[in-house]
Scaffold this active site. Structure first.
Site, PDB file in Angstrom:
ATOM      1  N   HIS A 177       0.835  -1.200   0.000  1.00 17.15           N
ATOM      2  CA  HIS A 177       0.000   0.000   0.000  1.00 17.15           C
ATOM      3  C   HIS A 177       0.873   1.254   0.000  1.00 17.15           C
ATOM      4  O   HIS A 177       0.603   2.221  -0.719  1.00 17.15           O
ATOM      5  CB  HIS A 177      -0.905   0.020   1.235  1.00 17.15           C
ATOM      6  CG  HIS A 177      -2.201  -0.701   1.053  1.00 17.15           C
ATOM      7  ND1 HIS A 177      -2.272  -2.048   0.786  1.00 17.15           N
ATOM      8  CD2 HIS A 177      -3.494  -0.255   1.105  1.00 17.15           C
ATOM      9  CE1 HIS A 177      -3.547  -2.408   0.693  1.00 17.15           C
ATOM     10  NE2 HIS A 177      -4.300  -1.339   0.868  1.00 17.15           N
ATOM     11  N   HIS A 245       1.247  -3.984   8.949  1.00 17.26           N
ATOM     12  CA  HIS A 245       2.678  -3.724   8.848  1.00 17.26           C
ATOM     13  C   HIS A 245       3.144  -2.984  10.090  1.00 17.26           C
ATOM     14  O   HIS A 245       2.329  -2.460  10.862  1.00 17.26           O
ATOM     15  CB  HIS A 245       3.002  -2.869   7.615  1.00 17.26           C
ATOM     16  CG  HIS A 245       2.585  -3.471   6.313  1.00 17.26           C
ATOM     17  ND1 HIS A 245       3.334  -4.429   5.662  1.00 17.26           N
ATOM     18  CD2 HIS A 245       1.497  -3.243   5.531  1.00 17.26           C
ATOM     19  CE1 HIS A 245       2.727  -4.764   4.541  1.00 17.26           C
ATOM     20  NE2 HIS A 245       1.604  -4.068   4.432  1.00 17.26           N
TER      21      HIS A 245
END
Length: 324
Positions: A177, A245
């Site tokens: 992303h 993450h």
């Protein structure tokens, strides 16, 4: 008596075809489009056929014990909207408002497309090779009862039946992303900075009050150009909030995406400090304004260097005049 001509010089049909193909290759962006298609094919092959390396893990590792967020703050579709469709719409609208020629439309969109696909491909190659567990790995894995907590175990200890949900748990580094967002929105920020001439003539300081007015860009335009980078940063932060993450993942992903975006931008545009930063390079060799043929071409890089030398001479002349 003159010897007969050989067809090896291109006089025969095969030579004519090769010559025509060579001219087409040199005067168009065919190599860029072929490269883009190859990048896209490689990306799709990785998506459908490549599984990540599965690092061993321990059940008592708190770094991978976070909950799995079923609803993401920025889903994949929204990432495409923010990093692809919004930049595409804004660069197109800017070129339409400024009545840009066809060549400028062309290289603007081509540079954005290459930036996004190359960043995505590099990210996925690294993801699958590193195989770093995500912070929510244990929630994805669903370890079998009786799995030792103080020993390193493999993916075989997982009971998760969802193929993608399980294997995607080893694709933490770097953040996709983040790299996608900075590749698209970073490219948009560079494009806007060039069109608004935020950094143009930045090296011409110390020439007096009038020159300073020419050099210094206003804060509003600078903030407009920085807004896409803020948006990309917020997308990256959302990945930490969803426990997909950690900061290291999104930091490296963002740096990777922005680096690719800058590289793709500079293939078609002069540096932001150039006096011609709002105009793209002329195009392939022998290409004209429309990028098809008949112009001086050469991607304009030599012109950049000459412009820098000329600007240096002009600065010296102006400094000498001020001293007098």
């Amino acid at each position: 008596m003159a010897p007969p001509r050989s067809n090896s010089s291109g006089g025969g049909p095969s030579g004519g075809i090769l010559a025509s193909f060579s001219r087409f290759w040199q005067r168009t962006y065919a190599s860029d489009y072929i490269g883009f298609v190859l990048l896209l094919v490689c990306y799709l092959l990785i998506q459908f056929f490549v599984e990540p390396f599965h690092r061993m893990f321990s059940l008592n590792d708190l770094r991978i014990s976070f909950p799995h967020a079923e609803v993401e703050r920025v889903p994949l579709l929204h990432d495409f909207i923010y990093a692809l469709f919004i930049p595409l719409g804004l660069v197109t609208a800017t070129n339409l408002i400024t009545r840009a020629p066809r060549h400028k439309h062309h290289v603007t969109i081509l540079g954005l497309a290459i930036s996004l696909i190359l960043a995505s491909l590099l990210t996925d190659i690294i993801k699958n090779a590193v195989g770093r567990p995500r912070p929510d790995l244990l929630a994805r894995c669903l370890p079998a009862p009786g799995t030792p907590r103080d020993q390193l175990v493999t993916v075989a200890a997982c009971t998760q039946t969802g193929h993608h949900k399980l294997h995607d748990g080893w694709r933490s580094f770097p953040s996709g992303h983040s790299s996608f967002a900075f590749a698209g929105l970073g490219y948009l920020a560079l494009f806007l900075a060039g069109q608004m001439r935020i950094f143009a003539h930045a090296g011409a300081g110390n020439l007096g009050e009038h020159a300073q007015k020419v050099v210094r860009g206003d804060l509003v335009r600078a903030l407009v150009c920085g807004a896409p980078l803020l948006g990309a940063t917020m997308i990256a932060i959302s990945r930490c909030q969803d426990y997909r993450h950690d900061v290291y993942d999104v930091g490296v992903g963002g740096l990777l995406g922005y680096t690719v975006g800058y590289w793709s931008y500079r293939r078609y545009w002069p540096r932001l400090g150039s006096g011609r930063c709002e105009e793209p390079y002329a195009g392939p060799p022998e290409a004209g304004e429309d990028g098809v043929g008949g112009g001086r071409g050469g991607y304009g890089r030599l012109g950049d260097e000459e412009e820098g030398l000329a600007r240096g001479r002009n600065v010296g002349i102006e400094l000498g005049a001020l001293r007098m």
